[in-house]
Enzyme design. Structure first.
Site, PDB file in Angstrom:
ATOM      1  N   GLU A 119     -19.249   8.132  28.037  1.00 37.47           N
ATOM      2  CA  GLU A 119     -18.662   7.161  27.102  1.00 37.47           C
ATOM      3  C   GLU A 119     -18.892   5.789  27.713  1.00 37.47           C
ATOM      4  O   GLU A 119     -18.165   5.368  28.613  1.00 37.47           O
ATOM      5  CB  GLU A 119     -17.159   7.444  26.926  1.00 37.47           C
ATOM      6  N   CYS A 152     -14.117  -1.595  25.318  1.00 38.40           N
ATOM      7  CA  CYS A 152     -15.511  -1.145  25.168  1.00 38.40           C
ATOM      8  C   CYS A 152     -16.006  -1.358  23.749  1.00 38.40           C
ATOM      9  O   CYS A 152     -17.180  -1.545  23.514  1.00 38.40           O
ATOM     10  CB  CYS A 152     -15.619   0.323  25.543  1.00 38.40           C
TER      11      CYS A 152
HETATM   12  P1  NAD Z   1     -17.392   1.401  35.867  1.00 37.08           P
HETATM   13  O1  NAD Z   1     -18.600   2.070  35.370  1.00 37.08           O
HETATM   14  O2  NAD Z   1     -17.531   0.292  36.848  1.00 37.08           O
HETATM   15  O3  NAD Z   1     -16.369   2.445  36.535  1.00 37.08           O
HETATM   16  C1  NAD Z   1     -15.944   3.631  35.916  1.00 37.08           C
HETATM   17  C2  NAD Z   1     -15.602   4.664  36.961  1.00 37.08           C
HETATM   18  O4  NAD Z   1     -16.743   4.948  37.749  1.00 37.08           O
HETATM   19  C3  NAD Z   1     -14.493   4.275  37.935  1.00 37.08           C
HETATM   20  O5  NAD Z   1     -13.621   5.377  38.086  1.00 37.08           O
HETATM   21  C4  NAD Z   1     -15.222   3.979  39.230  1.00 37.08           C
HETATM   22  O6  NAD Z   1     -14.477   4.322  40.362  1.00 37.08           O
HETATM   23  C5  NAD Z   1     -16.452   4.845  39.144  1.00 37.08           C
HETATM   24  N1  NAD Z   1     -17.619   4.224  39.788  1.00 37.08           N
HETATM   25  C6  NAD Z   1     -17.960   2.908  39.808  1.00 37.08           C
HETATM   26  N2  NAD Z   1     -19.113   2.711  40.484  1.00 37.08           N
HETATM   27  C7  NAD Z   1     -19.535   3.940  40.881  1.00 37.08           C
HETATM   28  C8  NAD Z   1     -20.672   4.420  41.620  1.00 37.08           C
HETATM   29  N3  NAD Z   1     -21.627   3.595  42.066  1.00 37.08           N
HETATM   30  N4  NAD Z   1     -20.769   5.752  41.846  1.00 37.08           N
HETATM   31  C9  NAD Z   1     -19.828   6.588  41.388  1.00 37.08           C
HETATM   32  N5  NAD Z   1     -18.737   6.197  40.691  1.00 37.08           N
HETATM   33  C10 NAD Z   1     -18.568   4.900  40.441  1.00 37.08           C
HETATM   34  O7  NAD Z   1     -16.677   0.963  34.531  1.00 37.08           O
HETATM   35  P2  NAD Z   1     -15.424   0.057  34.414  1.00 37.08           P
HETATM   36  O8  NAD Z   1     -15.778  -1.300  34.942  1.00 37.08           O
HETATM   37  O9  NAD Z   1     -14.225   0.756  34.933  1.00 37.08           O
HETATM   38  O10 NAD Z   1     -15.270  -0.042  32.834  1.00 37.08           O
HETATM   39  C11 NAD Z   1     -15.966  -0.969  32.087  1.00 37.08           C
HETATM   40  C12 NAD Z   1     -17.121  -0.361  31.344  1.00 37.08           C
HETATM   41  O11 NAD Z   1     -16.723   0.848  30.728  1.00 37.08           O
HETATM   42  C13 NAD Z   1     -17.601  -1.232  30.224  1.00 37.08           C
HETATM   43  O12 NAD Z   1     -19.003  -1.210  30.188  1.00 37.08           O
HETATM   44  C14 NAD Z   1     -17.037  -0.564  28.985  1.00 37.08           C
HETATM   45  O13 NAD Z   1     -17.753  -0.840  27.819  1.00 37.08           O
HETATM   46  C15 NAD Z   1     -17.078   0.862  29.356  1.00 37.08           C
HETATM   47  N6  NAD Z   1     -16.091   1.614  28.601  1.00 37.08           N
HETATM   48  C16 NAD Z   1     -16.493   2.518  27.681  1.00 37.08           C
HETATM   49  C17 NAD Z   1     -15.557   3.199  26.924  1.00 37.08           C
HETATM   50  C18 NAD Z   1     -15.935   4.213  25.895  1.00 37.08           C
HETATM   51  O14 NAD Z   1     -15.052   4.908  25.434  1.00 37.08           O
HETATM   52  N7  NAD Z   1     -17.181   4.342  25.521  1.00 37.08           N
HETATM   53  C19 NAD Z   1     -14.209   2.939  27.132  1.00 37.08           C
HETATM   54  C20 NAD Z   1     -13.843   2.009  28.079  1.00 37.08           C
HETATM   55  C21 NAD Z   1     -14.782   1.354  28.837  1.00 37.08           C
END
Ligand code: NAD
Length: 461
Positions: A212, A246
Site C-alpha cells: 500500500e 497517502c
Molecule cells: P516509509 O516507507 O518510510 O516507512 C514505512 C515502514 O517501513 C516503517 O515501519 C519503517 O520502519 C519501515 N522502513 C523504512 N525504511 C525501511 C528500510 N530501508 N528497510 C526496511 N523497512 C523500512 O513510509 P512512511 O514515511 O512511514 O509513510 C509515508 C508513505 O507511506 C507515503 O509515501 C504515503 O503515501 C504512504 N502511505 C500509503 C498508504 C496506503 O494506504 N497506500 C497509507 C499511508 C501512507
C-alpha cells in the site's frame, strides 16, 4: 538478541498456526470482538498518543484512526462464516462425475509493517483482515510515531498471546531483521521506495506481498463543477492531518475559465476551516518530524505562494498553503508532497489535464469535480489510478464495500471488508473425482485417441 527473539516468536506462531486454532471461525470472531473491546476501552489513550506524535485533532483521530476500524471489525465478524465457507463451483463436462470446490486457506504467519501518518489505523486495519482470514500476525508499527507504536505494542501484548499476535517495535534495522525471516505473507504500508526494498526482501523467500504505497493524486476541477462544494471537499481532504495522507489531493488541475474564481473560494474555505492563523486552530495537525518539515518547506520554493506559506520549525507547523505558477518541471511536481502544500496548474481542455496525469506514475487516487457525465466517463476511461471519488476526496477509503489499494507505483493488492479477507487467504482449488467409473480416455497408450480428444474439445468449445 533481536533476531533470536524474532525467531522464537516466529517458531511459536508457526506451532500455534499448525495447531489449527485460527481455522476455527468462532475463535476468529471471538478475537475480533476482543480487539474491538480493547480499542473501545482505550480510545482516549490512543488519541492521546496520536496527539503526541502528530498533534492530531481529536476529531481526525477518531474519524480516521479509530471509528473507521469498527465497521471493518463488525463487517468481518458478521461475514467471516460466509466468506470462509468452501465455495462449490461448476465442473466442466470434460470432468464428468466430479465436483469442484474453492477453499479459503489462511496463509499462516504474516508480517504487517505500518507507516506513521495514520499509525494506528494502518497497522490495525490489515491486522483485522489477517485475523478474519485465520492468520497469525507480527506487527511492526512505525518508529516515527513512537507514542502510537508504544500503545499498539502495549495493548496487543496485554491481551493477545504472542504465539497468535505479536508486536516488534523499532526502525529500519529491526524491520530488516524481520525481513530476513520467512513469512507466509507480508502486508506493507509506506512509501514507494521502501516498498521496493520490502518486495526485494520478500522475493528471497518467495513471500507474497501487498504494498500500500503513495503517489501524486491529481484533483481535477472542471469548469462546470460546483465550486463551493469542491473547495470544501478538496480543502478538507488536502489539509486533514496537515496533508500527511497517502490519499490526499496532491496537486490541483483547474480549468482556466474558473481558476481565479475557484482559488478565491478555496482561500476563503481555508480561512473558514482554520481561522486567520491556522497555527492557533485546534483542528490542524503538525508535521511528523524535522526531516519532513525541511523537505516540505523546501518544496515551497516551487511557484508563487498565493495563500499560507508560514512555518515554525520549533513546533513543526506549516500553514495550509496554495502555490500558483507551478511548472511541471518544479521539484514539487516530481515527488509526493505529503504535506499541506497545494500546487495549482490550469488547463485549457480536459485532454491537456489527462496528458499531465498520464505522464506521471499511476497515482493511489484521482479526484474529479464535474457535473458532466461525459467528462466523468472520459476521465475514468483514459486514466489509471488506485481508487478515487467524483465530486469528493478521500471518502472512498471509508467504505468496507470498496476494495482499497494502489496500482503501479502506488502499490499492489487490496483490502477493506471482503477484499482484506481475500488478500490474506489463499484460494485453494480442489476437484473431487467420483469413484463410480474410471474414464480410460486419458491414460496411455493413447493410440489415435488424440482425434477423439480434438472432437471433444471442438464440441465443448
Ligand atoms: P516509509 O516507507 O518510510 O516507512 C514505512 C515502514 O517501513 C516503517 O515501519 C519503517 O520502519 C519501515 N522502513 C523504512 N525504511 C525501511 C528500510 N530501508 N528497510 C526496511 N523497512 C523500512 O513510509 P512512511 O514515511 O512511514 O509513510 C509515508 C508513505 O507511506 C507515503 O509515501 C504515503 O503515501 C504512504 N502511505 C500509503 C498508504 C496506503 O494506504 N497506500 C497509507 C499511508 C501512507
Amino acid at each position: 538478541m533481536m533476531t533470536q527473539n524474532i525467531r522464537q516468536i516466529l517458531q511459536r506462531q508457526r506451532e500455534f498456526f499448525s495447531g489449527g486454532a485460527t481455522r476455527d471461525i468462532a475463535f476468529r470472531k471471538k478475537q475480533l470482538i476482543l480487539l474491538e473491546k480493547i480499542i473501545r476501552k482505550n480510545e482516549q489513550r490512543i488519541m492521546q498518543a496520536l496527539f503526541e506524535d502528530l498533534r492530531k485533532p481529536e476529531f481526525e483521530s477518531y474519524a480516521a484512526e479509530i471509528g473507521i476500524l469498527y465497521p471493518e471489525i463488525r463487517t468481518a465478524a458478521k461475514n467471516i462464516h460466509a466468506w470462509a465457507k468452501p465455495r462449490r463451483v461448476s465442473t466442466p463436462v470434460l470432468h464428468f462425475l466430479a465436483s469442484s470446490y474453492v477453499y479459503q486457506e489462511p496463509y499462516g504467519v504474516t508480517l504487517i509493517i505500518g507507516p506513521w501518518n495514520y499509525p494506528f489505523q494502518l497497522t490495525i486495519a490489515p491486522l483485522i483482515a489477517a485475523m478474519s482470514a485465520g492468520n497469525c500476525a507480527i506487527l511492526k508499527p512505525s518508529e516515527l510515531s513512537p507514542a502510537t507504536s508504544g500503545v499498539i505494542a502495549h495493548l496487543i501484548s496485554e491481551h493477545f498471546d504472542p504465539a497468535y499476535i505479536a508486536v516488534f517495535e523499532g526502525g529500519v534495522d529491526e524491520t530488516k531483521s524481520l525481513l530476513e525471516e520467512k513469512f507466509d505473507y507480508i502486508f506493507f504500508t509506506g512509501g514507494t521506495a521502501v516498498g521496493k526494498v520490502i518486495m526485494n526482501a520478500a522475493a528471497r523467500h518467495l513471500t507474497p506481498v501487498t504494498l500500500e504505497l503513495g503517489g501524486k493524486s491529481p484533483t481535477i476541477v472542471h469548469r462546470d463543477a460546483h465550486l463551493e462544494y469542491a473547495a470544501k471537499r478538496i480543502a478538507w481532504g488536502k489539509y486533514f492531518n496537515a496533508g500527511q495522507t497517502c490519499l490526499a489531493p496532491d496537486y490541483l488541475l483547474v480549468h482556466r475559465e474558473i481558476k481565479e474564481r475557484f482559488i478565491n473560494i478555496f482561500k476563503k474555505t481555508i480561512i473558514s476551516f482554520y481561522g486567520d492563523d491556522p497555527s492557533k486552530s485546534p483542528d490542524y495537525a503538525r508535521i511528523i518530524n524535522d526531516r519532513h518539515f525541511s523537505r516540505i518547506s523546501a518544496l515551497m520554493k516551487s511557484g508563487t505562494i498565493i495563500h499560507g506559506g508560514q512555518t515554525d520549525p520549533g513546533t513543526r507547523y506549516i500553514a495550509p498553503t496554495v502555490l500558483d505558477n507551478v511548472r511541471l518541471e518544479d521539484p514539487i511536481m516530481k515527488e509526493e508532497i505529503f504535506g499541506p502544500l497545494f500546487p495549482v496548474i490550469s488547463y485549457e481542455n480536459i485532454e491537456e489535464a489527462l496528458n499531465i496525469i498520464n505522464a506521471m506514475p499511476r497515482p493511489l487516487a484521482l479526484y474529479l469535480f464535474t457535473n458532466d457525465t461525459k467528462i466523468e466517463t472520459l476521465v475514468l476511461r483514459n486514466t489509471s489510478f488506485g481508487g478515487g471519488c467524483i465530486n469528493d476526496t478521500v471518502s472512498h477509503v471509508g467504505s468496507t464495500n470498496l476494495p482499497f489499494g494502489g496500482i503501479g507505483d502506488s502499490g499492489m493488492g487490496l483490502y477493506h471488508g471482503k477484499a482484506g479477507f481475500d488478500t490474506f487467504s489463499h484460494q485453494r482449488s480442489v476437484l473431487k473425482r467420483s469413484n463410480l467409473i474410471d474414464m480410460k480416455l486419458r491414460y496411455p497408450p493413447y493410440g489415435k485417441r488424440v482425434n477423439l480428444l480434438k472432437k471433444l474439445f471442438r464440441i465443448i468449445g
